[in-house]
Design an enzyme around this catalytic site. Structure first.
Site, short mmCIF file in Angstrom:
data_model
loop_
_atom_site.label_atom_id
_atom_site.label_comp_id
_atom_site.label_asym_id
_atom_site.label_seq_id
_atom_site.Cartn_x
_atom_site.Cartn_y
_atom_site.Cartn_z
N THR A 39 -11.30 28.58 30.83
CA THR A 39 -11.07 29.30 32.03
C THR A 39 -12.29 30.31 32.31
O THR A 39 -12.81 30.78 31.55
CB THR A 39 -9.53 30.15 31.86
OG1 THR A 39 -9.31 30.59 33.18
CG2 THR A 39 -9.45 31.39 30.71
N CYS A 94 -7.61 39.57 35.37
CA CYS A 94 -6.72 38.54 34.68
C CYS A 94 -7.16 38.42 33.13
O CYS A 94 -7.97 38.95 32.73
CB CYS A 94 -7.09 37.14 35.26
SG CYS A 94 -6.32 36.69 36.70
N HIS A 100 -3.75 31.48 32.25
CA HIS A 100 -4.79 32.50 32.87
C HIS A 100 -3.91 33.36 33.86
O HIS A 100 -3.51 32.69 34.88
CB HIS A 100 -5.82 31.71 33.94
CG HIS A 100 -6.85 32.39 34.57
ND1 HIS A 100 -8.02 32.11 34.81
CD2 HIS A 100 -6.55 33.60 35.16
CE1 HIS A 100 -8.81 32.96 35.69
NE2 HIS A 100 -7.90 33.84 35.81
#
Lengths: 161, 198
Positions: free
Chosen positions: A22, A28, A45
């Site tokens: 990711t 995040c 994520h």
């Protein structure tokens, strides 16, 4: 080797081999669940700590939020043959890229980390590695064959967590 | 029709705002001419909004402002690293190898002036107040910056994005100005400009 990219709000999984990646973790948080016996890896994520009432799409994309994302990740791991008692988590991200704005007493990134920790704790899943908070973005990779998680940031050496 | 009217209206806002912002920039760059692309206005789903900034790992400079007042929203000014360095060189007349504290401070101020010019233009047009916060600045992966902007704006379903790209004529500078108005306030703004149902 398969490399699956996990975009914002998504959850992906692999069994036996391959890499889950990711990119662009700011506030995040990238979360991995791993069962080393059956070599099952799941990566999410996560965008925000809690589902908003206005978002009716969460059922389609539970990975956006910590409160829907962690249960969905656990379910996916179990579906692939993992056992809950063997699951181990690693967590990266939750930064505050614009610290001088002081918008919230607790930044969105930190709120994400708190929520994710709480939800993992509900499942009694230990967090074995962390590279969290701070003021920089991150990239996270899980090698499913051996469970190794590396975190990369601009201008820094990759680290293993 | 509904759709076209709203998009046309947004494009006009983007045009006016960016026109003022780039005029301010041009003045700081001693008259260097700027070319502005026609604003790209999009109503994007969450997934589309996430993918909106290409090259997730590319290093960019992001300047981020929270807008308060009658029309709330978020604004971002995003520059590729090379363009940011060139801008600093033009502003300081010194070569810029790395973005140090001074360079970041210069860019932050520049972003502040551009964003304020953009908002002032909208405020004059609509008689609404649009107040920018102190700007935040980050040099990081484009994906991380953009994601943080979306999280700050709490974009969870759909996002209206007004994006304007500009280029300088002589030097290789390009950048994006992105305005994410809050939906409800945005309707108010449209109303104040005499647009009924949009």
């Amino acid at each position: 080797m398969v490399e699956l990219f996990v975009n914002l709000g998504q959850i992906h999984s692999l069994k036996s081999k391959g890499i889950l990646t990711t990119i662009g973790l700011g506030s995040c948080v990238g979360v991995t669940l791993y069962d080393s016996v059956v070599k099952v890896g799941v990566m999410g994520h996560i965008f925000l700590p809690k589902r908003r009432g206005s978002d009716n799409s969460a059922a389609a994309a539970p990975g956006k939020y910590a409160d829907t994302g962690i249960p969905a990740m656990v379910k996916e791991a179990l579906n692939l043959g993992a056992q809950k008692s063997r699951l181990q988590a690693k967590v990266a991200g939750g930064a505050n890229l614009f610290p001088n704005l002081h918008l919230d007493a607790i930044s969105i990134g930190e709120q994400n980390i708190i929520a994710i920790t709480k939800h993992l704790d509900n499942y009694k899943i230990p967090i074995l590695g962390r590279d969290i908070l701070g003021n920089h973005g991150r990239k996270m990779r899980l090698t499913v064959e051996n469970g190794i998680v590396t975190v990369t940031a601009i201008g820094k050496e990759p680290i293993q967590i | 029709m509904y759709y076209n009217t709203k998009l046309d209206f947004l494009k006009e806002l983007g045009n006016i705002g960016t026109g003022h912002a780039t005029t301010a920039l041009s003045q700081m760059l001693k008259g260097e001419l700027l070319r502005i692309e026609v604003p790209n206005v999009q109503l994007l789903s969450f997934n589309e909004a996430v993918a909106f900034v290409g090259g997730l790992e590319q290093v960019v400079v992001g300047i981020f402002v929270v807008v308060s007042g009658d029309v709330k929203g978020h604004m971002a000014f995003i520059l590729p690293l090379g363009s940011a360095k060139t801008l600093v060189e033009l502003l300081t007349n010194e070569s810029c190898q790395e973005l140090d504290e001074m360079a970041l401070s210069a860019l932050q101020e520049l972003g502040n002036i551009m964003i304020t010019s953009y908002l002032n233009a909208l405020a004059k047009l609509s008689n609404a107040t649009l107040l920018p916060s102190v700007p935040g600045i980050a040099v990081d992966m484009a994906g991380a910056i953009w994601q943080s902007v979306l999280a700050g704006a709490e974009v969870v379903n759909m996002a209206t994005l007004i994006r304007t790209e500009f280029f300088t004529m002589e030097k290789a500078i390009q950048g994006d100005i992105i305005f994410l108005p809050d939906e409800e306030d945005f309707q108010k703004l449209a109303h104040s400009l005499g647009l009924e149902e949009i």
